[in-house]
Design a protein around this motif. Structure first.
Motif, PDB file in Angstrom:
ATOM      1  N   PRO A 197       0.837  -1.214   0.000  1.00 53.42           N
ATOM      2  CA  PRO A 197       0.000   0.000   0.000  1.00 53.42           C
ATOM      3  C   PRO A 197       0.865   1.255   0.000  1.00 53.42           C
ATOM      4  N   PHE A 198       1.416   1.630  -1.166  1.00 55.25           N
ATOM      5  CA  PHE A 198       2.324   2.775  -1.251  1.00 55.25           C
ATOM      6  C   PHE A 198       1.656   4.041  -0.754  1.00 55.25           C
ATOM      7  N   THR A 199       2.299   4.682   0.189  1.00 55.20           N
ATOM      8  CA  THR A 199       1.842   5.970   0.699  1.00 55.20           C
ATOM      9  C   THR A 199       2.840   7.012   0.238  1.00 55.20           C
ATOM     10  N   LEU A 200       2.572   8.265   0.489  1.00 58.25           N
ATOM     11  CA  LEU A 200       3.433   9.312  -0.041  1.00 58.25           C
ATOM     12  C   LEU A 200       4.882   9.146   0.385  1.00 58.25           C
ATOM     13  N   HIS A 201       5.122   8.840   1.657  1.00 57.22           N
ATOM     14  CA  HIS A 201       6.519   8.750   2.078  1.00 57.22           C
ATOM     15  C   HIS A 201       7.233   7.547   1.479  1.00 57.22           C
ATOM     16  N   THR A 202       6.521   6.527   0.999  1.00 63.26           N
ATOM     17  CA  THR A 202       7.192   5.451   0.278  1.00 63.26           C
ATOM     18  C   THR A 202       7.154   5.695  -1.219  1.00 63.26           C
ATOM     19  N   ARG A 203       6.181   6.461  -1.694  1.00 64.49           N
ATOM     20  CA  ARG A 203       6.144   6.801  -3.128  1.00 64.49           C
ATOM     21  C   ARG A 203       7.339   7.657  -3.508  1.00 64.49           C
ATOM     22  N   ILE A 204       7.815   8.492  -2.603  1.00 63.88           N
ATOM     23  CA  ILE A 204       8.984   9.310  -2.905  1.00 63.88           C
ATOM     24  C   ILE A 204      10.181   8.401  -3.184  1.00 63.88           C
TER      25      ILE A 204
END
Length: 178
Positions: A139-146
């Motif tokens: 579940p990619f969230t913003l802090h992992t999407r970066i």
């Protein structure tokens, strides 16, 4: 998974080394970005080695929805540093999130999903722990999407371009001059 297979393809022998170089470059930029956003103060907390980046990403690139209140800090969604007498199994049983997490002890690291340990590796390889984490984080969230966009160089599907992601990335791109 297709993106990960492409990166780990046996005929693409340089991808991991290139990813590690991008990670080092990204970490340097994030230090200055954190100071610019007034979330980090010099000397940037580098005394804890390479763990600081995983601790600061959720604050620099927040993701809606907020993490569960049972977590001490948003960074607990990615990383937990064991206290001196804390047991990793006990921590995993009480952790409120089913997503992957890196657990760091005084000598090693453990990647777990939910309450299930997946793999361990030496603490000196903590920089690679972020790559292990990404390889298991669905579940990619913003802090992992970066990490996904800046380190893995993947593109984000249009339906995943949330307003918070767009705002965070616009600030980041303006900061790094892109």
């Amino acid at each position: 998974m297709g993106e990960l297979r492409r990166l780990l393809d046996k005929d693409n022998s340089y991808s991991i080394d290139e990813m590690k170089e991008r990670w080092q470059d990204f970490c340097q930029k994030v230090q200055f970005y954190g100071v610019w956003k007034k979330m980090l103060k010099p000397p940037l907390g580098m005394e804890k080695g390479k763990l600081w980046i995983l601790r600061v990403l959720p604050s620099l690139f927040p993701s809606p929805p907020a993490p569960p209140k049972k977590l001490r800090d948003a960074s607990e969604s990615l990383l937990h540093v064991l206290e001196e007498k804390e047991d990793p199994s006990s921590y995993l049983k009480k952790r409120p999130l089913p997503c992957p997490v890196l657990i760091v002890s005084s000598s090693s690291c453990l990647l777990a999903i939910g309450d299930a340990p997946i793999t361990t590796f030496p603490k000196q390889d903590i920089a690679e722990g972020a790559i292990y984490l990404m390889a298991n984080y669905l579940p990619f969230t913003l802090h992992t999407r970066i990490i996904q966009t800046e380190i893995l160089l993947d593109t984000i599907h249009e339906k995943n371009l949330t307003p918070s992601y767009k705002k965070g990335m616009a600030e980041w791109k303006a900061f790094v001059g892109q």
